[in-house]
Design a protein around this motif. Structure first.
Motif, mmCIF file in Angstrom:
data_model
loop_
_atom_site.group_PDB
_atom_site.id
_atom_site.type_symbol
_atom_site.label_atom_id
_atom_site.label_comp_id
_atom_site.label_asym_id
_atom_site.label_seq_id
_atom_site.Cartn_x
_atom_site.Cartn_y
_atom_site.Cartn_z
ATOM 1 N N MET A 1 0.936 -1.361 -0.047
ATOM 2 C CA MET A 1 0.169 0.116 0.066
ATOM 3 C C MET A 1 0.814 1.272 0.142
ATOM 4 O O MET A 1 1.948 1.278 0.697
ATOM 5 C CB MET A 1 -1.006 0.138 1.269
ATOM 6 N N LYS A 2 0.622 2.213 -0.960
ATOM 7 C CA LYS A 2 1.307 3.460 -1.035
ATOM 8 C C LYS A 2 0.880 4.311 0.061
ATOM 9 O O LYS A 2 -0.008 4.394 0.177
ATOM 10 C CB LYS A 2 1.174 4.026 -2.349
ATOM 11 N N LYS A 3 2.055 5.119 0.663
ATOM 12 C CA LYS A 3 1.494 5.969 1.700
ATOM 13 C C LYS A 3 1.354 7.396 0.994
ATOM 14 O O LYS A 3 2.093 7.841 0.232
ATOM 15 C CB LYS A 3 2.600 6.010 2.755
ATOM 16 N N THR A 4 0.547 8.202 1.626
ATOM 17 C CA THR A 4 -0.002 9.422 1.425
ATOM 18 C C THR A 4 0.582 10.308 2.231
ATOM 19 O O THR A 4 0.525 10.275 3.454
ATOM 20 C CB THR A 4 -1.608 9.581 1.081
ATOM 21 N N TYR A 5 1.235 11.287 1.947
ATOM 22 C CA TYR A 5 1.932 12.346 2.648
ATOM 23 C C TYR A 5 1.053 13.891 2.389
ATOM 24 O O TYR A 5 0.933 14.233 1.437
ATOM 25 C CB TYR A 5 3.292 12.586 2.195
ATOM 26 N N SER A 6 1.021 14.487 3.487
ATOM 27 C CA SER A 6 0.563 15.825 3.417
ATOM 28 C C SER A 6 1.715 16.748 3.679
ATOM 29 O O SER A 6 2.352 17.052 4.688
ATOM 30 C CB SER A 6 -0.602 15.788 4.706
ATOM 31 N N ILE A 7 2.124 17.599 2.572
ATOM 32 C CA ILE A 7 2.885 18.462 2.690
ATOM 33 C C ILE A 7 2.662 19.915 2.928
ATOM 34 O O ILE A 7 3.563 20.601 3.059
ATOM 35 C CB ILE A 7 4.076 18.539 1.309
ATOM 36 N N LYS A 8 1.597 20.202 3.055
ATOM 37 C CA LYS A 8 0.843 21.289 3.546
ATOM 38 C C LYS A 8 -0.595 21.062 3.933
ATOM 39 O O LYS A 8 -0.911 19.911 3.790
ATOM 40 C CB LYS A 8 0.612 22.479 2.452
ATOM 41 N N ALA A 9 -1.170 21.821 4.509
ATOM 42 C CA ALA A 9 -2.454 21.617 5.234
ATOM 43 C C ALA A 9 -3.608 20.642 4.068
ATOM 44 O O ALA A 9 -4.260 19.934 4.714
ATOM 45 C CB ALA A 9 -3.101 22.644 5.767
ATOM 46 N N THR A 10 -3.512 21.186 3.052
ATOM 47 C CA THR A 10 -4.318 20.640 1.880
ATOM 48 C C THR A 10 -3.840 20.066 0.711
ATOM 49 O O THR A 10 -4.442 19.970 -0.077
ATOM 50 C CB THR A 10 -5.261 21.805 1.564
ATOM 51 N N ILE A 11 -2.374 19.665 1.054
ATOM 52 C CA ILE A 11 -1.764 19.013 -0.263
ATOM 53 C C ILE A 11 -1.611 17.733 0.335
ATOM 54 O O ILE A 11 -0.762 17.402 1.064
ATOM 55 C CB ILE A 11 -0.479 19.845 -0.422
ATOM 56 N N LEU A 12 -1.861 16.837 -0.767
ATOM 57 C CA LEU A 12 -1.591 15.266 -0.594
ATOM 58 C C LEU A 12 -0.861 14.667 -1.815
ATOM 59 O O LEU A 12 -1.261 15.197 -3.134
ATOM 60 C CB LEU A 12 -3.075 14.480 -0.517
ATOM 61 N N VAL A 13 0.276 14.177 -1.658
ATOM 62 C CA VAL A 13 1.025 13.538 -2.763
ATOM 63 C C VAL A 13 1.511 12.187 -2.527
ATOM 64 O O VAL A 13 1.398 11.740 -1.316
ATOM 65 C CB VAL A 13 2.335 14.517 -2.957
ATOM 66 N N ARG A 14 1.641 11.182 -3.458
ATOM 67 C CA ARG A 14 1.921 9.983 -3.116
ATOM 68 C C ARG A 14 3.321 9.590 -4.262
ATOM 69 O O ARG A 14 3.336 10.281 -5.267
ATOM 70 C CB ARG A 14 1.024 9.062 -3.615
ATOM 71 N N ILE A 15 4.123 8.894 -3.824
ATOM 72 C CA ILE A 15 5.181 8.174 -5.036
ATOM 73 C C ILE A 15 4.504 7.729 -6.172
ATOM 74 O O ILE A 15 3.570 7.268 -5.980
ATOM 75 C CB ILE A 15 6.091 7.290 -4.141
ATOM 76 N N GLY A 16 5.036 8.194 -7.345
ATOM 77 C CA GLY A 16 4.640 7.690 -8.409
ATOM 78 C C GLY A 16 3.823 8.825 -9.164
ATOM 79 O O GLY A 16 3.351 8.613 -10.416
ATOM 80 N N MET A 17 3.365 9.747 -8.415
ATOM 81 C CA MET A 17 2.571 11.091 -9.166
ATOM 82 C C MET A 17 3.707 11.816 -10.046
ATOM 83 O O MET A 17 4.770 11.698 -9.963
ATOM 84 C CB MET A 17 2.145 11.794 -8.187
ATOM 85 N N THR A 18 3.030 12.309 -11.007
ATOM 86 C CA THR A 18 3.754 13.104 -12.015
ATOM 87 C C THR A 18 3.988 14.503 -11.488
ATOM 88 O O THR A 18 3.069 14.852 -10.632
ATOM 89 C CB THR A 18 2.876 13.348 -13.296
ATOM 90 N N GLY A 48 8.149 25.300 1.757
ATOM 91 C CA GLY A 48 8.093 25.949 3.369
ATOM 92 C C GLY A 48 9.580 25.483 3.897
ATOM 93 O O GLY A 48 10.494 25.465 2.911
ATOM 94 N N ILE A 49 9.593 25.176 5.101
ATOM 95 C CA ILE A 49 10.798 24.770 5.843
ATOM 96 C C ILE A 49 10.777 23.282 5.833
ATOM 97 O O ILE A 49 10.054 22.796 6.853
ATOM 98 C CB ILE A 49 10.750 25.779 7.015
ATOM 99 N N GLY A 50 11.616 22.598 5.270
ATOM 100 C CA GLY A 50 11.787 21.260 5.579
ATOM 101 C C GLY A 50 11.074 20.245 4.915
ATOM 102 O O GLY A 50 10.978 18.971 5.016
ATOM 103 N N THR A 51 10.161 20.568 3.969
ATOM 104 C CA THR A 51 9.588 19.245 3.094
ATOM 105 C C THR A 51 9.977 19.736 1.583
ATOM 106 O O THR A 51 10.136 20.756 0.983
ATOM 107 C CB THR A 51 8.109 19.748 2.899
ATOM 108 N N TYR A 52 10.515 18.318 1.341
ATOM 109 C CA TYR A 52 11.068 18.155 -0.057
ATOM 110 C C TYR A 52 10.317 17.010 -0.947
ATOM 111 O O TYR A 52 10.192 15.668 -0.278
ATOM 112 C CB TYR A 52 12.622 17.722 0.059
ATOM 113 N N LEU A 53 10.358 17.369 -2.192
ATOM 114 C CA LEU A 53 9.708 16.259 -3.112
ATOM 115 C C LEU A 53 10.912 16.169 -4.200
ATOM 116 O O LEU A 53 11.583 17.049 -4.574
ATOM 117 C CB LEU A 53 8.687 16.656 -3.686
ATOM 118 N N TYR A 54 11.132 14.778 -4.403
ATOM 119 C CA TYR A 54 12.257 14.552 -5.452
ATOM 120 C C TYR A 54 11.684 13.772 -6.495
ATOM 121 O O TYR A 54 10.877 12.757 -6.560
ATOM 122 C CB TYR A 54 13.227 13.626 -4.584
ATOM 123 N N PHE A 55 12.033 14.379 -7.934
ATOM 124 C CA PHE A 55 11.494 13.834 -9.158
ATOM 125 C C PHE A 55 12.721 13.005 -9.728
ATOM 126 O O PHE A 55 13.779 13.855 -9.837
ATOM 127 C CB PHE A 55 10.840 14.917 -9.735
#
Length: 65
Positions: A1-18, A48-55
């Protein structure tokens, strides 16, 4: 099962997204660092401070928060 991360109050991202899906979900990052190699393009998006997405080649491959 893929984990969903909240990087801001209303932002949800998952590994594999474009990148486009992440932009739609979270808006523009505060900064982007790019690395170009012979075989790929990697990007580090900073929110913000400390949240990074790697593509790698337009696909989200890692999240650090």
């Amino acid at each position: 099962m893929k984990k969903t991360y909240s990087i801001k109050a209303t932002i949800l991202v998952r590994i594999g997204m474009t990148e486009k899906m992440c932009l739609y979900s979270g808006g523009e990052p505060d900064d982007i660092n790019r690395t170009f190699t012979r075989h790929s393009v990697t990007e580090q998006w900073i929110y913000g401070i400390g949240t990074y997405l790697y593509f790698e080649n337009d696909i989200l491959v890692a999240i650090h928060d």
